[in-house]
Design a protein around this motif. Sequence first.
Motif, PDB file in Angstrom:
ATOM      1  N   GLU A 145      36.008  -3.429   6.026  1.00 11.62           N
ATOM      2  CA  GLU A 145      34.658  -2.872   6.085  1.00 11.62           C
ATOM      3  C   GLU A 145      33.725  -3.436   5.025  1.00 11.62           C
ATOM      4  O   GLU A 145      32.528  -3.144   5.040  1.00 11.62           O
ATOM      5  CB  GLU A 145      34.724  -1.350   5.952  1.00 11.62           C
ATOM      6  CG  GLU A 145      35.496  -0.669   7.081  1.00 11.62           C
ATOM      7  CD  GLU A 145      35.466   0.850   6.969  1.00 11.62           C
ATOM      8  OE1 GLU A 145      34.373   1.400   6.720  1.00 11.62           O
ATOM      9  OE2 GLU A 145      36.532   1.482   7.132  1.00 11.62           O
ATOM     10  N   TYR A 146      34.272  -4.275   4.098  1.00 12.13           N
ATOM     11  CA  TYR A 146      33.427  -4.714   2.985  1.00 12.13           C
ATOM     12  C   TYR A 146      33.625  -6.198   2.680  1.00 12.13           C
ATOM     13  O   TYR A 146      34.720  -6.742   2.795  1.00 12.13           O
ATOM     14  CB  TYR A 146      33.752  -3.906   1.717  1.00 12.13           C
ATOM     15  CG  TYR A 146      33.622  -2.418   1.892  1.00 12.13           C
ATOM     16  CD1 TYR A 146      32.372  -1.800   1.854  1.00 12.13           C
ATOM     17  CD2 TYR A 146      34.748  -1.638   2.127  1.00 12.13           C
ATOM     18  CE1 TYR A 146      32.255  -0.434   2.030  1.00 12.13           C
ATOM     19  CE2 TYR A 146      34.632  -0.271   2.307  1.00 12.13           C
ATOM     20  CZ  TYR A 146      33.384   0.330   2.264  1.00 12.13           C
ATOM     21  OH  TYR A 146      33.276   1.679   2.448  1.00 12.13           O
ATOM     22  N   ARG A 150      35.162  -7.954   5.558  1.00 12.38           N
ATOM     23  CA  ARG A 150      34.312  -7.722   6.728  1.00 12.38           C
ATOM     24  C   ARG A 150      34.041  -9.032   7.465  1.00 12.38           C
ATOM     25  O   ARG A 150      34.089  -9.086   8.698  1.00 12.38           O
ATOM     26  CB  ARG A 150      33.000  -7.075   6.294  1.00 12.38           C
ATOM     27  CG  ARG A 150      32.025  -6.771   7.448  1.00 12.38           C
ATOM     28  CD  ARG A 150      30.800  -6.065   6.920  1.00 12.38           C
ATOM     29  NE  ARG A 150      30.148  -6.869   5.880  1.00 12.38           N
ATOM     30  CZ  ARG A 150      29.196  -6.406   5.069  1.00 12.38           C
ATOM     31  NH1 ARG A 150      28.805  -5.140   5.158  1.00 12.38           N
ATOM     32  NH2 ARG A 150      28.656  -7.187   4.159  1.00 12.38           N
ATOM     33  N   CYS A 183      36.890  -0.581  11.484  1.00  6.37           N
ATOM     34  CA  CYS A 183      36.553   0.617  10.694  1.00  6.37           C
ATOM     35  C   CYS A 183      37.508   1.757  11.029  1.00  6.37           C
ATOM     36  O   CYS A 183      37.973   1.894  12.162  1.00  6.37           O
ATOM     37  CB  CYS A 183      35.125   1.054  10.985  1.00  6.37           C
ATOM     38  SG  CYS A 183      33.873  -0.190  10.592  1.00  6.37           S
TER      39      CYS A 183
END
Length: 313
Positions: A145-146, A150, A183
């Motif tokens: 998610e980052y 990501r 996610c």
Amino acid sequence: MRIFVGVTDKSWFQLHASRANVDEVNFWRPSPIATFKALNPGELLLFKLHAPDNFIVGGGFFTKFQQLSVNIAWDAFGVGNGVASMTEMRQRIAYYRRAPILPAENPTIGCIMLAEPFFWPVNLWIPSPPDFKLNTVQGKGYDAEYGAGRDLWAAVEERLRLQPAAMLIEETATLAAIESHGCGKPQIVLPRLGQGSFRIVVTDAYERRCALTGERTLPVLDAAHIKPYSVLHRHEVSNGILMRSDLHRLFDDGYITIDPADRTILVSSRIREEFQNGKEYYRLHGQPIREPAMPSFRPLTENFEYHAYNTFR
């Protein structure tokens, strides 16, 4: 979702990439004290080749980590270990340990079991993330998610969508991962276990003891399907039971079953009628079976019902 980028040999990758319909692999580590806590079931492990091939070339969904003897790992996964023979596997372990393995030795290795693996052609290989250091020995974890994680997930998801339709059906980790967009908590991959992982997970669920006798001698214990695989078409722990090999044969042939109501052992009169023997087996009649401590691993009643009414005679 977490992602782990693990370093692997090109020969390990090439053997798997050359095979058709690979449903599981053993991403093993040679150390007898190896551990793996980077992922939860259903999260993604990606394969990165050694330098100078600094590319991510495929991956699979984490099922379970278990320390196993090399004999058991080979019996469970065969070429799914990424080698063509037991001899080659022992040679690889010795090479990485930098120590010879004597003929009588049965070394323990760390086994990272992966379901629904995928192996990309060269045109789909992904360059290693910028922060993945070339001297990394085992691998590096990322958060999908980052940041770099990501970006990596976006590239992986794009390629997962190109998977054959058979890999994108309901109750697969591949489809669940795509729908999550990296996610949240992933779907556990137990519905898509391969035969080898099924054997290891069922054996562990029953604490390496026969459900009918309590026998602990591992080489004679089998992970049996209650409802035949030819009927269910999936390897599910809730359709598995650990049995001594002779009992497994009798179970498959309908001489023994489990009462679906009270989960006790039923032994058919056919053993006495057909073989004029069977005292050892009749001693088990009416005895309760041992079941896994974890409720989700216990056999479903409908599976016992199928066996009792369709196989047992």
